[in-house]
Scaffold this motif. Structure first.
Motif, PDB file in Angstrom:
ATOM      1  N   LEU A  63       0.832  -1.203   0.000  1.00  0.00           N
ATOM      2  CA  LEU A  63       0.000   0.000   0.000  1.00  0.00           C
ATOM      3  C   LEU A  63       0.868   1.256   0.000  1.00  0.00           C
ATOM      4  O   LEU A  63       0.563   2.243  -0.703  1.00  0.00           O
ATOM      5  CB  LEU A  63      -0.917  -0.019   1.221  1.00  0.00           C
ATOM      6  N   GLY A  64       1.964   1.234   0.760  1.00  0.00           N
ATOM      7  CA  GLY A  64       2.882   2.371   0.757  1.00  0.00           C
ATOM      8  C   GLY A  64       3.496   2.600  -0.608  1.00  0.00           C
ATOM      9  O   GLY A  64       3.656   3.752  -1.048  1.00  0.00           O
ATOM     10  N   ARG A  65       3.834   1.512  -1.280  1.00  0.00           N
ATOM     11  CA  ARG A  65       4.376   1.637  -2.647  1.00  0.00           C
ATOM     12  C   ARG A  65       3.343   2.252  -3.586  1.00  0.00           C
ATOM     13  O   ARG A  65       3.673   3.106  -4.429  1.00  0.00           O
ATOM     14  CB  ARG A  65       4.802   0.249  -3.137  1.00  0.00           C
ATOM     15  N   LEU A  66       2.088   1.874  -3.447  1.00  0.00           N
ATOM     16  CA  LEU A  66       1.041   2.405  -4.311  1.00  0.00           C
ATOM     17  C   LEU A  66       0.752   3.871  -4.003  1.00  0.00           C
ATOM     18  O   LEU A  66       0.550   4.682  -4.923  1.00  0.00           O
ATOM     19  CB  LEU A  66      -0.240   1.575  -4.160  1.00  0.00           C
ATOM     20  N   ARG A  67       0.739   4.224  -2.729  1.00  0.00           N
ATOM     21  CA  ARG A  67       0.415   5.600  -2.358  1.00  0.00           C
ATOM     22  C   ARG A  67       1.547   6.565  -2.653  1.00  0.00           C
ATOM     23  O   ARG A  67       1.313   7.746  -2.878  1.00  0.00           O
ATOM     24  CB  ARG A  67       0.060   5.649  -0.866  1.00  0.00           C
ATOM     25  N   ARG A  68       2.785   6.077  -2.624  1.00  0.00           N
ATOM     26  CA  ARG A  68       3.949   6.944  -2.864  1.00  0.00           C
ATOM     27  C   ARG A  68       4.681   6.547  -4.135  1.00  0.00           C
ATOM     28  O   ARG A  68       5.874   6.773  -4.269  1.00  0.00           O
ATOM     29  CB  ARG A  68       4.894   6.873  -1.672  1.00  0.00           C
ATOM     30  N   GLY A  69       3.965   5.947  -5.064  1.00  0.00           N
ATOM     31  CA  GLY A  69       4.595   5.432  -6.276  1.00  0.00           C
ATOM     32  C   GLY A  69       5.199   6.492  -7.170  1.00  0.00           C
ATOM     33  O   GLY A  69       6.002   6.171  -8.056  1.00  0.00           O
ATOM     34  N   ASP A  70       4.831   7.761  -6.964  1.00  0.00           N
ATOM     35  CA  ASP A  70       5.415   8.824  -7.774  1.00  0.00           C
ATOM     36  C   ASP A  70       6.821   9.188  -7.327  1.00  0.00           C
ATOM     37  O   ASP A  70       7.539   9.922  -8.010  1.00  0.00           O
ATOM     38  CB  ASP A  70       4.530  10.081  -7.719  1.00  0.00           C
ATOM     39  N   ASP A  71       7.257   8.646  -6.190  1.00  0.00           N
ATOM     40  CA  ASP A  71       8.591   8.929  -5.658  1.00  0.00           C
ATOM     41  C   ASP A  71       9.555   7.849  -6.139  1.00  0.00           C
ATOM     42  O   ASP A  71       9.385   6.664  -5.826  1.00  0.00           O
ATOM     43  CB  ASP A  71       8.538   8.939  -4.131  1.00  0.00           C
ATOM     44  N   ALA A  87       5.942   0.343   4.560  1.00  0.00           N
ATOM     45  CA  ALA A  87       4.718   0.299   5.364  1.00  0.00           C
ATOM     46  C   ALA A  87       4.485   1.632   6.064  1.00  0.00           C
ATOM     47  O   ALA A  87       3.338   2.089   6.186  1.00  0.00           O
ATOM     48  CB  ALA A  87       4.815  -0.835   6.383  1.00  0.00           C
ATOM     49  N   GLY A  88       5.561   2.273   6.524  1.00  0.00           N
ATOM     50  CA  GLY A  88       5.431   3.594   7.114  1.00  0.00           C
ATOM     51  C   GLY A  88       4.869   4.598   6.121  1.00  0.00           C
ATOM     52  O   GLY A  88       4.071   5.473   6.488  1.00  0.00           O
ATOM     53  N   CYS A  89       5.266   4.454   4.860  1.00  0.00           N
ATOM     54  CA  CYS A  89       4.737   5.347   3.824  1.00  0.00           C
ATOM     55  C   CYS A  89       3.232   5.192   3.662  1.00  0.00           C
ATOM     56  O   CYS A  89       2.541   6.146   3.266  1.00  0.00           O
ATOM     57  CB  CYS A  89       5.428   5.061   2.484  1.00  0.00           C
ATOM     58  N   ALA A  90       2.702   4.013   3.944  1.00  0.00           N
ATOM     59  CA  ALA A  90       1.254   3.804   3.844  1.00  0.00           C
ATOM     60  C   ALA A  90       0.499   4.566   4.906  1.00  0.00           C
ATOM     61  O   ALA A  90      -0.702   4.837   4.764  1.00  0.00           O
ATOM     62  CB  ALA A  90       0.937   2.310   3.962  1.00  0.00           C
ATOM     63  N   MET A  91       1.176   4.914   5.995  1.00  0.00           N
ATOM     64  CA  MET A  91       0.526   5.603   7.110  1.00  0.00           C
ATOM     65  C   MET A  91       0.622   7.126   6.986  1.00  0.00           C
ATOM     66  O   MET A  91       0.187   7.841   7.881  1.00  0.00           O
ATOM     67  CB  MET A  91       1.158   5.180   8.434  1.00  0.00           C
ATOM     68  N   THR A  92       1.185   7.618   5.933  1.00  0.00           N
ATOM     69  CA  THR A  92       1.342   9.059   5.755  1.00  0.00           C
ATOM     70  C   THR A  92      -0.013   9.739   5.669  1.00  0.00           C
ATOM     71  O   THR A  92      -0.878   9.349   4.879  1.00  0.00           O
ATOM     72  CB  THR A  92       2.128   9.359   4.461  1.00  0.00           C
ATOM     73  N   GLY A  93      -0.197  10.762   6.509  1.00  0.00           N
ATOM     74  CA  GLY A  93      -1.414  11.560   6.411  1.00  0.00           C
ATOM     75  C   GLY A  93      -2.664  10.887   6.938  1.00  0.00           C
ATOM     76  O   GLY A  93      -3.774  11.354   6.694  1.00  0.00           O
ATOM     77  N   ARG A  94      -2.504   9.753   7.680  1.00  0.00           N
ATOM     78  CA  ARG A  94      -3.714   9.138   8.231  1.00  0.00           C
ATOM     79  C   ARG A  94      -4.266   9.997   9.364  1.00  0.00           C
ATOM     80  O   ARG A  94      -3.523  10.554  10.166  1.00  0.00           O
ATOM     81  CB  ARG A  94      -3.400   7.741   8.774  1.00  0.00           C
TER      82      ARG A  94
END
Length: 461
Positions: A388-396, A440-447
């Motif tokens: 999920l973190g890869r998908l949410r921050r895939g532009d990085d 996984a930490g990236c998936a929690m960004t902005g929760r």
């Protein structure tokens, strides 16, 4: 009028926030359900193995035992935790812990070192349980004594080192009695000062504490402090990280070295690229070059192909050379001398033929078991959070490269004919495991602090 307009606006603002959070809550619920389903699939594997398609019959006995007995019980525990966590809806109290960890990482890392060192002594009993561990400790003791080789009575070499182990874990000459470890000696060199001081139990604990700092720093550079706190909590709460950190396996050194390699390349300059190469050369000779080669390949290719970063490619390659030549090639030369030319530089080609193969049914069974191990030896659903973190921050591009390192490492070991034998979690993947809590930490960004079902589920799990 101002009071009236404020009061009038408040219901509309609350209603808008509710409408905005509804799709997010629905998506979170879907992720939680998917996590429980995947955990159920992992548990179902144990009932399918040896009864339906999957088989453990060709696996080594210790791998089979740890998988079908210990990991089976852990799978039930993982599923139970997931189900209970799904009912937890208030993340706020535990988010305070996450924020504390994110803001006090040095103290957390220091406490981690102390607790892991105690774990090595009192839980792991300060023992090298497997031959992979024993070989590194054996060589570290030799280095700590100021020698390159051990000296055994030639007449009892076969009694001290059984023929099946001579050449596989240790290399000993029946003619001279000289003995060394069969692996490259990088980890033994790291362990040697601790052996000299009589505190070998502190080596991997310190490496794990350093890894915590790197996980925090890398995540912080990609996202924010809360995500960095999440990444550290995910790592510390995962059995694979803790168990390898209190062991004498070299995999903790691989994990830390690869994280340092990434940290240096996040903002590549000539000096940092050279440093990354130097760290990479150490990683190549820790015990064998394959783990780092797989992990580093996406980063090296990306730098070589990037017009903006291509100037860092030459310093990166140059950094690899000194240790690789003096330690790597030098060790192969010493091995050839110990064995009177029976092995040495030709060990690389011999290993390619003896270690790698096109996957067959038994190798596929091993890797399916490995995926189950990876799932249940981490925080429940951690790998799903990482995806999920890869998908949410895939532009990085940094996030993409982290995921690529993990995937290439796993796929590379699909072609290895061994199942790993003894080990905690899937240790063949452990060199790349450090990227998983970061993603996984990236998936929690902005929760959100409240009504965040995914954050609440992750906290409870």
């Amino acid at each position: 009028m101002r009071r009236l307009s404020r009061r009038t606006a408040e219901p509309f603002t609350a209603e808008a926030n509710a409408r905005g959070s509804a799709p997010a809550d629905a998506a979170d619920r879907q992720i939680i359900v998917l996590g429980i389903l995947l955990t159920t699939v992992a548990l179902a594997y144990f009932y399918a193995a040896d009864n339906y398609y999957f088989s453990t019959r060709l696996m080594t006995s210790i791998f089979q035992y740890l998988l079908m007995v210990n990991d089976f019980n852990t799978a039930w525990l993982t599923l139970g935790v997931c189900v209970l966590a799904a009912f937890w809806k208030n993340p706020v109290p535990l988010l305070k812990v996450v924020d504390f960890v994110g803001s006090h990482v040095v103290g957390v890392a220091t406490a981690t070192v102390a607790l892991l060192a105690l774990g090595t002594v009192f839980i792991y009993h300060n023992n090298a349980f497997s031959m992979d561990e024993y070989a590194a400790v054996f060589q570290a003791k030799i280095f700590a004594a100021g020698q390159l080789t051990a000296q055994l009575p030639p007449s009892v070499v076969d009694w001290l080192i059984p023929s099946g182990f001579n050449g596989a874990f240790l290399v000993a000459s029946r003619a001279t009695g000289q003995a060394i470890e069969a692996y490259w000696p990088g980890f033994s060199l790291l362990l040697a000062p601790f052996e000299f001081l009589g505190i070998p139990w502190l080596c991997n604990a310190i490496l794990a504490g350093f890894a915590i700092l790197l996980i925090h720093s890398i995540t912080l550079q990609i996202t924010d402090r809360r995500a960095a706190g999440w990444a550290v909590v995910f790592a510390l709460a995962s059995g694979a990280f803790v168990a390898n950190a209190i062991s004498y396996y070299s995999m903790q050194a691989h994990l830390t070295a690869n994280l340092l390699f990434v940290w240096l390349l996040l903002k590549p300059t000539a000096y940092r690229a050279f440093g990354a190469g130097a760290v990479g050369s150490l990683a190549l000779v820790l015990h064998n070059p394959f783990p780092h080669a797989m992990f580093a390949a996406p980063w090296i290719v990306a730098i070589a192909l990037s017009k903006e970063q291509r100037r860092s490619f030459f310093p990166l390659v140059l950094g690899y050379l000194p240790l690789l030549i003096f330690v790597g090639a030098g060790w192969l030369h010493l091995r050839a001398a110990v064995t009177a030319g029976d092995s040495g530089f030709n060990v690389i080609s011999n290993n390619i033929n003896a270690v790698f193969s096109i996957p067959d049914k038994s190798m596929i069974d091993m890797r399916v078991a490995a995926m189950v191990k990876m799932w249940i030896w981490a925080v429940p659903c951690l790998f799903l959070f990482a995806l999920l973190g890869r998908l949410r921050r895939g532009d990085d591009p940094r996030v993409r490269l982290l995921m690529q390192s993990a995937v290439v490492t796993f796929v590379g070991y699909v072609f290895v004919i061994f199942d790993q034998g003894h080990g905690w979690g899937y240790r063949y993947f452990h060199s790349a495991w450090g990227v998983i809590p970061i993603l996984a930490g990236c998936a929690m960004t902005g929760r959100p602090e409240s009504n965040g079902r995914l954050a609440a589920f992750a906290c409870a799990a």
